[in-house]
Design an enzyme around this catalytic site. Structure first.
Site, PDB file in Angstrom:
ATOM      1  N   LYS A 177       0.652  -1.136   0.021  1.00 25.58           N
ATOM      2  CA  LYS A 177      -0.001  -0.249   0.130  1.00 25.58           C
ATOM      3  C   LYS A 177       0.953   1.211  -0.075  1.00 25.58           C
ATOM      4  O   LYS A 177       0.346   2.270  -0.034  1.00 25.58           O
ATOM      5  CB  LYS A 177      -1.118   0.121   1.228  1.00 25.58           C
ATOM      6  N   TYR A 194       1.836   4.299   6.465  1.00 28.30           N
ATOM      7  CA  TYR A 194       3.247   3.646   6.301  1.00 28.30           C
ATOM      8  C   TYR A 194       4.170   4.723   6.316  1.00 28.30           C
ATOM      9  O   TYR A 194       5.220   4.754   6.783  1.00 28.30           O
ATOM     10  CB  TYR A 194       3.285   2.523   4.953  1.00 28.30           C
TER      11      TYR A 194
END
Length: 356
Positions: A113, A144
């Site tokens: 992702k 992230y």
């Protein structure tokens, strides 16, 4: 023994396999989870809540931690909340270790992702394939990225090195894991066999026809330990995938065959699992009684929503492994074998029925 690893999320799919690799390589392994789920022989289990820095400090003080492997996350309703909560979990862990350990290296497990975007902007404007580590971040909020920035700052301030791993869909043995497509498909295949139904692909035409890859959790374990010990891998981010590619139209019949069932012709449009398997627990209870399976519900084992999200992407997704190869990590895993090995393990552990 001068290397002691703290594996945060040790009972999850990534943490479990990282711990297994560390143990096989002779490390002392401290495994942290919020509560007891199952014991891993050889791991020193400690229990703490990474939402609470003091809790992590109490669990790690005096343990002599030298390496951190952070492999847990908490799903929230929005990406803004994901950033806040998951960022705080990593911050709390790093701050605790700054007080209780002389950390040399930290490994952070994230995922693809990084290139696809968060769930709420999923594949809206993904990076081009194959995904490469040098590609810039997407213009979307992404937890992230938040975690990476926290890691980079802490490493610079505290003097340890780091590595980041970006696996694709992970396939491997772990139970009750929100991101485990392999176990989800094993439960689905077993239910199809029990009901005499065809094995229906739940995803998009782009996934059915496009190129993709997966990450065997065993390979992730080896890659993560390599990056923690290889000097050339310090302060680097790495894609972590098996090294081969496939199309789901090729893989789906192979998985159906593993359950002795027929793969349905693809309808040309998504047919999500979550809507079709609302009553899976009832079928699974009957299967558990008939085959004396381990005492789990289908919903304890399967993550319909996450498998639907993975297989429902409107774009292809696969990663390049050239960076790792150039630095000396030459490991490879056949993706069909990843699934078949997992199914064999689940049968041996009486989690799913044998195919007679």
């Amino acid at each position: 023994m001068d290397r002691t690893a703290l594996v945060v999320g040790v009972t999850g799919i990534a943490g479990h396999n990282i711990a297994q690799t560390l143990l096989a390589d002779g490390w002392r392994v401290v495994g942290l989870s919020r509560a007891p789920r199952y014991e891993i022989p050889g791991v020193e289990h400690v229990y703490a809540d990474v939402h609470d820095q003091a809790s992590v400090e109490a669990a790690t003080i005096g343990r002599g931690i030298t390496h951190l492997f952070f492999s847990t996350w908490s799903r929230q309703a929005t990406e803004a909340e994901n950033c806040t909560v998951n960022g705080a979990m990593l911050t709390n862990t790093l701050n605790a270790l700054a007080r209780t350990a002389a950390l040399r290296h930290a490994v952070l497990i994230t995922g693809l992702k990084h290139y696809l975007g968060p769930f709420e902007a999923y594949a809206e404007a993904p990076a081009d394939t194959p995904f490469r580590e040098i590609q810039p971040r997407l213009p979307f909020q992404n937890f992230y990225y938040e975690q990476e920035d926290i890691l980079f700052t802490a490493a610079a301030e505290q003097g340890f090195t780091w590595s980041v791993h970006r696996p694709h869909t992970m396939i491997g043995y772990a139970l009750g894991n929100a991101m485990n497509m392999g176990v989800t498909l094993a439960v689905y295949g077993s239910i199809c066999r029990a009901r005499g139904e065809q094995f229906i692909f739940p995803g998009s035409p782009q996934q059915w026809n496009g190129i993709t890859d997966i990450t065997d959790a065993r390979l992730l374990g080896r890659h993560a330990v390599w990056s923690a010990t290889e000097p050339a891998a310090r302060n680097q981010a790495f894609n972590t995938t098996n090294g081969d590619v496939f199309r789901w139209r090729q893989m789906w019949p192979r998985l159906a065959e593993a359950f002795g069932i027929e793969a349905a012709p693809y309808s040309g449009q998504p047919d999500p699992l979550e809507g079709r398997l609302a009553h899976a627990d009832e079928t699974w209870a009957a299967l558990s009684d008939k085959y004396a399976l381990a005492p789990y519900r289908a919903t304890d084992l399967a993550s319909w929503w996450h498998t639907d999200a993975d297989l429902g992407r409107p774009v292809e997704a696969f990663a390049d492994m050239s960076k790792s190869r150039a630095l000396g990590f030459l490991d490879f895993q056949d993706s069909t074998r990843s699934f078949l090995d997992l199914f064999d393990t689940l049968r041996a552990q009486h989690v799913i029925p044998e195919v007679s």
